[in-house]
Every structure is written in C-alpha cells, then in structure tokens.
Design a protein around this motif. Structure first.
Motif, mmCIF file in Angstrom:
data_model
loop_
_atom_site.group_PDB
_atom_site.id
_atom_site.type_symbol
_atom_site.label_atom_id
_atom_site.label_comp_id
_atom_site.label_asym_id
_atom_site.label_seq_id
_atom_site.Cartn_x
_atom_site.Cartn_y
_atom_site.Cartn_z
ATOM 1 N N GLU A 1 0.846 -1.204 0.000
ATOM 2 C CA GLU A 1 0.000 0.000 0.000
ATOM 3 C C GLU A 1 0.874 1.243 0.000
ATOM 4 O O GLU A 1 2.042 1.195 0.394
ATOM 5 C CB GLU A 1 -0.910 0.005 1.230
ATOM 6 C CG GLU A 1 -0.130 0.048 2.532
ATOM 7 C CD GLU A 1 -1.002 -0.062 3.770
ATOM 8 O OE1 GLU A 1 -2.076 -0.667 3.711
ATOM 9 O OE2 GLU A 1 -0.577 0.471 4.808
ATOM 10 N N HIS B 1 2.924 4.329 0.806
ATOM 11 C CA HIS B 1 3.646 4.764 2.006
ATOM 12 C C HIS B 1 4.293 6.114 1.759
ATOM 13 O O HIS B 1 5.477 6.330 2.082
ATOM 14 C CB HIS B 1 4.697 3.724 2.421
ATOM 15 C CG HIS B 1 4.170 2.668 3.350
ATOM 16 N ND1 HIS B 1 3.373 1.638 2.927
ATOM 17 C CD2 HIS B 1 4.283 2.493 4.699
ATOM 18 C CE1 HIS B 1 3.046 0.876 3.957
ATOM 19 N NE2 HIS B 1 3.572 1.377 5.052
ATOM 20 N N VAL C 1 6.463 -1.637 2.028
ATOM 21 C CA VAL C 1 7.068 -1.517 3.366
ATOM 22 C C VAL C 1 6.532 -2.571 4.339
ATOM 23 O O VAL C 1 7.307 -3.261 5.006
ATOM 24 C CB VAL C 1 6.836 -0.103 3.954
ATOM 25 C CG1 VAL C 1 7.142 -0.081 5.448
ATOM 26 C CG2 VAL C 1 7.714 0.916 3.259
ATOM 27 N N ASP C 2 5.220 -2.713 4.430
ATOM 28 C CA ASP C 2 4.683 -3.627 5.446
ATOM 29 C C ASP C 2 5.037 -5.082 5.145
ATOM 30 O O ASP C 2 5.368 -5.853 6.064
ATOM 31 C CB ASP C 2 3.168 -3.464 5.576
ATOM 32 C CG ASP C 2 2.789 -2.084 6.096
ATOM 33 O OD1 ASP C 2 3.679 -1.323 6.492
ATOM 34 O OD2 ASP C 2 1.579 -1.768 6.088
ATOM 35 N N HIS D 1 1.521 6.251 10.116
ATOM 36 C CA HIS D 1 1.767 5.634 8.804
ATOM 37 C C HIS D 1 2.898 6.358 8.074
ATOM 38 O O HIS D 1 2.791 7.562 7.825
ATOM 39 C CB HIS D 1 0.482 5.700 7.950
ATOM 40 C CG HIS D 1 0.585 4.948 6.669
ATOM 41 N ND1 HIS D 1 0.585 3.569 6.599
ATOM 42 C CD2 HIS D 1 0.719 5.378 5.396
ATOM 43 C CE1 HIS D 1 0.689 3.188 5.349
ATOM 44 N NE2 HIS D 1 0.777 4.268 4.581
ATOM 45 N N GLU E 1 8.547 4.029 10.841
ATOM 46 C CA GLU E 1 8.635 3.166 9.648
ATOM 47 C C GLU E 1 9.758 3.613 8.711
ATOM 48 O O GLU E 1 10.475 2.782 8.138
ATOM 49 C CB GLU E 1 7.312 3.185 8.870
ATOM 50 C CG GLU E 1 6.324 2.137 9.325
ATOM 51 C CD GLU E 1 5.158 2.008 8.368
ATOM 52 O OE1 GLU E 1 4.767 0.870 8.093
ATOM 53 O OE2 GLU E 1 4.623 3.033 7.896
HETATM 54 ZN ZN LIG Z 1 3.278 0.618 6.947
#
Ligand SMILES: [Zn+2]
Length: 268
Positions: A38, A40, A48-49, A166, A171
C-alpha cells in the motif's frame, strides 16, 4: 547491517518427509507474517509492510534463545488496505479473503501436526480481522494461535507516538536501516492527521471518538507522521530492540507449548 537468513526454518523449502519428521511440532510455533502492499508516501516503497515482516523474521530468528524453535510459513503479503483506496500502488484483499487465507494456513499446519500458529503482523489495517480469526482457529482446530508484537520504538515524541501512524518517523527509520536504497529522504515530509492539544475529540486514533478514516481524509502526501525526523541510526536501534522482544516472545510461546503440548484435548 547483516541480513541473516531464516531459510532453514522456512516450511516451503523443506521436503514433505522433513516436515513429517520435525521433532518439535507440538510446541514450536509456525510463524505467519501478514503485511500489506500500500502507499507509504512519496519517499518509501509500497511494499514496506510486506518487507518489514521479512526483516523482523530475519532479525528475530537470528536471536532466538537456546531451547526455542519455530518454523516459518509463506507470508501473506497483500493485506486489508481499503483505508488506502485511491492512491496508486495499493493492492488489497477483502477482510473475508484475509480471514479465509489465515484459516486455511491454520487448518493445514494443524493437519501437518503443528500445535501452534503465531502471526507477526506489520499492517495495522489487518488487526481487526486477525484477532477474531485467530480465536476462530483456536476454537475450530484446537491450535494455539496468537500474535507476536515487537516492542514499540523508544524515545519518540508524544506527538509521533499518538499520531505517527503511517510512513512516519518509525517506519521510515526502519526501512532506512534495513533497506536504505529503497528510501528517498529528499521526498519525506511532516504531515500529522491531528495534533496533541487540538480542540475536539474526534480523531482517527487515540481519542474518545474514533472516526473510520481513509488516508485521503487525513493526508495529502500519504504520510501520517514526521518522516523528516527519521534516521538510519534510529532505525538500527529500534530494529534491534524490536527483534530482541520478538525473539523473547517466540521463546515464551515455545515454553507455553511445552507446558501444554496438546492444546486440542482441553475440555469444553
Ligand atoms: Zn506501513
């Protein structure tokens, strides 16, 4: 940073005979990473996730204490990301599909003889699906099931802790440390969805009245946090702390499994 491999614990890399003969299946958990693809923000890759699930596995499994063990299922890399609808780069599955995928893994690793499933989830939007789904797996298949959570980043501001939800400082720092060439710090911005001390009580998170938010409501850039405060050095420290806490959590699941090796026979 070295990036150690966990391939010797990766179930798809094993022969069926090796899986059949693993001696510790009753108590060593199968780890399932659930992530997302998704947006970022303008400075981070959309993976990233999904990437962070692999980073946590590599770092945590290299730190497993003596006597602990675990195995690794293929990851679920596309998550429930409908909150990021409308940004290019977001892929998503529905909550029903995520539930079905997790239950399918749970059912089948139980059939292989494993007694425990532990999820390392790196996408907040998956949590409202995972919690009841893992409970469902526990009830339906007699499998110990739960989530492993890395220690939260230490030393961040109260503003980032409350509303850096987010692609913000934490992150961005993680990815700078783990895969720095994927980050473009020149594109990082600071954009919070709310400020501590703002009037009113309706917020996306951490408020008495929670709004069901979509990213477009909260952020023009796609960032919700202060990505300009990120550094690789912070990321190194937070990855180290988080990986150590995950390794200890896996060891704790192993201890619980050894204490009760057959969860399926517990009474009603
Ligand atoms: Zn993330």
């Amino acid at each position: 940073m070295t990036f150690p491999s966990y391939r010797d614990r990766y179930l798809p890399a094993m022969t069926l005979r090796r899986i059949r003969e693993l001696p510790d299946k009753a108590w060593a958990p199968v780890i399932l990473a659930t992530g997302a693809i998704e947006q970022h923000g303008p400075h981070l890759p959309v993976a990233v996730d999904a990437l962070m699930g692999q980073v946590w596995l590599c770092l945590a499994l290299a730190r497993l204490p003596a006597g602990a063990s675990c195995y690794v299922a293929p990851p679920i890399t596309i998550g429930k990301s409908n909150e990021h609808t409308g940004f290019p780069g977001t892929l998503m599955i529905s909550r029903d599909t995520l539930r079905s995928q997790v239950l399918a893994v749970a059912r089948q690793v139980r059939a292989w003889g494993f007694g425990s499933l532990a999820v390392i989830n790196t996408h907040g939007g998956n949590v409202p699906v995972l919690v009841p789904t893992l409970r469902e797996a526990r009830a339906a298949y007699g499998l110990r099931a739960g989530m492993l959570t890395a220690k939260a980043a230490s030393g961040i501001s109260a503003q980032e802790a409350a509303f850096g939800i987010h692609a913000g400082e934490v992150e961005t720092s993680w990815v700078m440390a783990a895969a720095g060439r994927l980050v473009d710090p020149s594109k990082a911005v600071c954009e919070f969805p709310a400020r501590l001390g703002d009037p009113g009580l309706v917020r996306p998170v951490n408020a008495p009245a929670l709004a069901a938010w979509a990213s477009r409501d909260l952020s023009r850039s796609g960032i919700m946090g202060d990505a300009t405060a990120a550094t690789a050095a912070k990321g190194e420290r937070w990855l180290e702390e988080g990986a150590a806490s995950l390794a200890e959590a896996i060891a704790e699941v192993c201890r619980a499994g050894r204490a009760e090796p057959d969860p399926g026979t517990r009474g009603p």
